[in-house]
Design a protein around this motif. Sequence first.
Motif, PDB file in Angstrom:
ATOM      1  N   VAL A 448       0.866  -1.177   0.000  1.00  0.00           N
ATOM      2  CA  VAL A 448       0.000   0.000   0.000  1.00  0.00           C
ATOM      3  C   VAL A 448       0.900   1.223   0.000  1.00  0.00           C
ATOM      4  O   VAL A 448       1.641   1.476   0.976  1.00  0.00           O
ATOM      5  CB  VAL A 448      -0.952  -0.006   1.209  1.00  0.00           C
ATOM      6  CG1 VAL A 448      -1.884   1.192   1.131  1.00  0.00           C
ATOM      7  CG2 VAL A 448      -1.738  -1.310   1.273  1.00  0.00           C
ATOM      8  N   LEU A 449       0.861   2.001  -1.081  1.00  0.00           N
ATOM      9  CA  LEU A 449       1.793   3.109  -1.284  1.00  0.00           C
ATOM     10  C   LEU A 449       1.058   4.447  -1.301  1.00  0.00           C
ATOM     11  O   LEU A 449      -0.136   4.500  -1.607  1.00  0.00           O
ATOM     12  CB  LEU A 449       2.541   2.915  -2.615  1.00  0.00           C
ATOM     13  CG  LEU A 449       3.200   1.547  -2.825  1.00  0.00           C
ATOM     14  CD1 LEU A 449       3.713   1.426  -4.249  1.00  0.00           C
ATOM     15  CD2 LEU A 449       4.315   1.339  -1.822  1.00  0.00           C
ATOM     16  N   GLY A 450       1.807   5.547  -1.028  1.00  0.00           N
ATOM     17  CA  GLY A 450       1.313   6.909  -1.169  1.00  0.00           C
ATOM     18  C   GLY A 450       0.315   7.294  -0.097  1.00  0.00           C
ATOM     19  O   GLY A 450       0.024   6.550   0.848  1.00  0.00           O
ATOM     20  N   GLY A 451      -0.258   8.491  -0.287  1.00  0.00           N
ATOM     21  CA  GLY A 451      -1.239   8.978   0.663  1.00  0.00           C
ATOM     22  C   GLY A 451      -0.640   9.257   2.026  1.00  0.00           C
ATOM     23  O   GLY A 451       0.579   9.313   2.217  1.00  0.00           O
ATOM     24  N   VAL A 452      -1.510   9.383   3.009  1.00  0.00           N
ATOM     25  CA  VAL A 452      -1.063   9.613   4.378  1.00  0.00           C
ATOM     26  C   VAL A 452      -0.964   8.283   5.101  1.00  0.00           C
ATOM     27  O   VAL A 452      -1.536   7.270   4.679  1.00  0.00           O
ATOM     28  CB  VAL A 452      -2.023  10.567   5.121  1.00  0.00           C
ATOM     29  CG1 VAL A 452      -2.076  11.925   4.425  1.00  0.00           C
ATOM     30  CG2 VAL A 452      -3.414   9.967   5.217  1.00  0.00           C
ATOM     31  N   ARG A 471       1.178  -4.964   3.115  1.00  0.00           N
ATOM     32  CA  ARG A 471       2.056  -4.248   4.050  1.00  0.00           C
ATOM     33  C   ARG A 471       2.091  -2.766   3.636  1.00  0.00           C
ATOM     34  O   ARG A 471       1.831  -2.430   2.481  1.00  0.00           O
ATOM     35  CB  ARG A 471       3.457  -4.835   4.039  1.00  0.00           C
ATOM     36  CG  ARG A 471       4.212  -4.642   2.758  1.00  0.00           C
ATOM     37  CD  ARG A 471       5.643  -5.133   2.845  1.00  0.00           C
ATOM     38  NE  ARG A 471       5.728  -6.535   3.194  1.00  0.00           N
ATOM     39  CZ  ARG A 471       6.863  -7.226   3.175  1.00  0.00           C
ATOM     40  NH1 ARG A 471       7.997  -6.595   2.839  1.00  0.00           N
ATOM     41  NH2 ARG A 471       6.878  -8.495   3.485  1.00  0.00           N
ATOM     42  N   VAL A 472       2.398  -1.938   4.577  1.00  0.00           N
ATOM     43  CA  VAL A 472       2.450  -0.498   4.340  1.00  0.00           C
ATOM     44  C   VAL A 472       3.781  -0.144   3.691  1.00  0.00           C
ATOM     45  O   VAL A 472       4.858  -0.522   4.194  1.00  0.00           O
ATOM     46  CB  VAL A 472       2.260   0.291   5.654  1.00  0.00           C
ATOM     47  CG1 VAL A 472       2.414   1.779   5.401  1.00  0.00           C
ATOM     48  CG2 VAL A 472       0.908  -0.033   6.257  1.00  0.00           C
ATOM     49  N   GLY A 473       3.709   0.571   2.551  1.00  0.00           N
ATOM     50  CA  GLY A 473       4.920   0.980   1.843  1.00  0.00           C
ATOM     51  C   GLY A 473       5.245   2.445   2.077  1.00  0.00           C
ATOM     52  O   GLY A 473       4.787   3.049   3.060  1.00  0.00           O
ATOM     53  N   ASP A 474       6.000   3.025   1.134  1.00  0.00           N
ATOM     54  CA  ASP A 474       6.429   4.417   1.309  1.00  0.00           C
ATOM     55  C   ASP A 474       5.288   5.372   0.983  1.00  0.00           C
ATOM     56  O   ASP A 474       4.245   4.970   0.478  1.00  0.00           O
ATOM     57  CB  ASP A 474       7.663   4.709   0.457  1.00  0.00           C
ATOM     58  CG  ASP A 474       7.397   4.497  -1.033  1.00  0.00           C
ATOM     59  OD1 ASP A 474       6.363   4.978  -1.537  1.00  0.00           O
ATOM     60  OD2 ASP A 474       8.211   3.834  -1.701  1.00  0.00           O
ATOM     61  N   ALA A 475       5.547   6.675   1.254  1.00  0.00           N
ATOM     62  CA  ALA A 475       4.482   7.668   1.179  1.00  0.00           C
ATOM     63  C   ALA A 475       4.516   8.485  -0.094  1.00  0.00           C
ATOM     64  O   ALA A 475       3.774   9.463  -0.210  1.00  0.00           O
ATOM     65  CB  ALA A 475       4.560   8.590   2.392  1.00  0.00           C
ATOM     66  N   ALA A 476       5.341   8.120  -1.068  1.00  0.00           N
ATOM     67  CA  ALA A 476       5.456   8.941  -2.273  1.00  0.00           C
ATOM     68  C   ALA A 476       4.220   8.805  -3.146  1.00  0.00           C
ATOM     69  O   ALA A 476       3.748   7.703  -3.397  1.00  0.00           O
ATOM     70  CB  ALA A 476       6.707   8.521  -3.059  1.00  0.00           C
TER      71      ALA A 476
END
Length: 489
Positions: A448-452, A471-476
């Motif tokens: 799961v990428l991007g967003g807050v 899993r939680v990925g990076d915020a770009a």
Amino acid sequence: MPAVLARRGRFGRWWRMKVIGSVDHDAVLRQVAEEAGWSWRYGFMIVVSMALSLLGLLMPSVAVLIGAMLVSPLMMPIIGLGFGIAVLDVADIRKSLFALAVGAGLAVGLSALLVALSPIQTITSEIAGRTRPTLFDLLVAFFSALAGAYALIRGRGNTVVGVAIAIALMPPLCVVGFGIATANATVAGGALLLFLTNLVTIALTAAFMARLYGFGRHLTPRNTTFQVVLFAGAMLALSVPLVAALRQIAFEAVAQRQVRSAILSRFPDDARISQLEIDYRSSGVRVRAVMLTPRFDGGADRALGAQLAQRLGRRVDLHVDQIRSSLDPQATEAAQIAKAGSGIASARDRIVGQVALVTGATPDSLAVDDEARIVRATAAELPGLPAVGYRAVEARARAAAPGWTVEVVPPASDAPPPVIGFTAGIADVRAIDDAAWLSARQGRVLAVLGGVAAQREALAGAIVARGGQARVGDAAGGLRLGWVSDGQP
């Protein structure tokens, strides 16, 4: 020895005086002559009985078949043929055979026409059960003839004895018509053999009963030696299907004993046969068995198939489903009951075949867990269909396999995961379901990428809650999904 002969003599005299002497032979023969031939009433009842039998076979419905049995008019021509054989009256034999031939032809022709016009042309269980004679069919024909002949001789002709005779004759005639309409020679030929076999059995048994009660050649002196010889030749020809059926029945009885004995001897003494199905084909024998055994035997199918082929002299297609059972007799019995209740063997093969048909996979490629009743298949590639589109294929496969859990794996693809849309800040639930399903079926982890951070955590939790991996990925960038590869998104 003289005492035995004396008792036989006394019994014979008693039988001739008290039993045969009480029969009005002339009245019985007159009744046979009046009712054994063709009439328009007979033809009408043939049509009605045929229509009911055909409906009962196609539905299938035992209740409708019983209704056809109640109105079937086939009793008197067959009994008339038997009495004609007993007294060697060629005229009565000819008249009865004519009525039977016209009635049978009418039933076969009309049933073939109705099946050809009907949208229902499926081989039901009732149709399949009448495609070859068995020992039970012969017994039905035998006891039917005993009942019919006795009722006629003892003045009880109004008794509904045609019911049992109709079981042995009218439904097979309709199955012959079904086989002709569907161009299925196996069905038509097997039902015709059943019809001829039962016809000859009934006629000869009725002739025996008539001779037992004193009906003989002396009652009809009109026949000639040539007619008697001609009749004897015709009866020998009619006996051919009966002999063929008896040979097949004898082979099946021997084959069943051989199959059971061979399977039991291959496995340990405490192993049990839970289910055994044998299909006797013209070119071979097909055996499907379920074995409860404390240990598996990987070479059982090949060894047993070769052994039985040598014993029976026919090609044998054999498969034994082996189920590990406990040495505890109660546990073994419980496993046997559970397996029998699930309707294995043929039901399992049917489920596998249906899932393979829907998914486009080969039956051998399916992973089947009999105990958990789970089938897993990798679907054949459908050009243009996205990966999540195979979820609909899985739904169709599950509908075709009631009582089983079906899991369809999409073919290998590098396509990206579904796009999660948002409406007024609320994620598309259907897209989340699709993403979780695809992750579970392919065994891949979603990133799961991007967003807050709160959005990423909420979306990952929703996917995991639906059976997927995330899993939680990076915020770009904006909120989106990707595949985790080698531990990294």
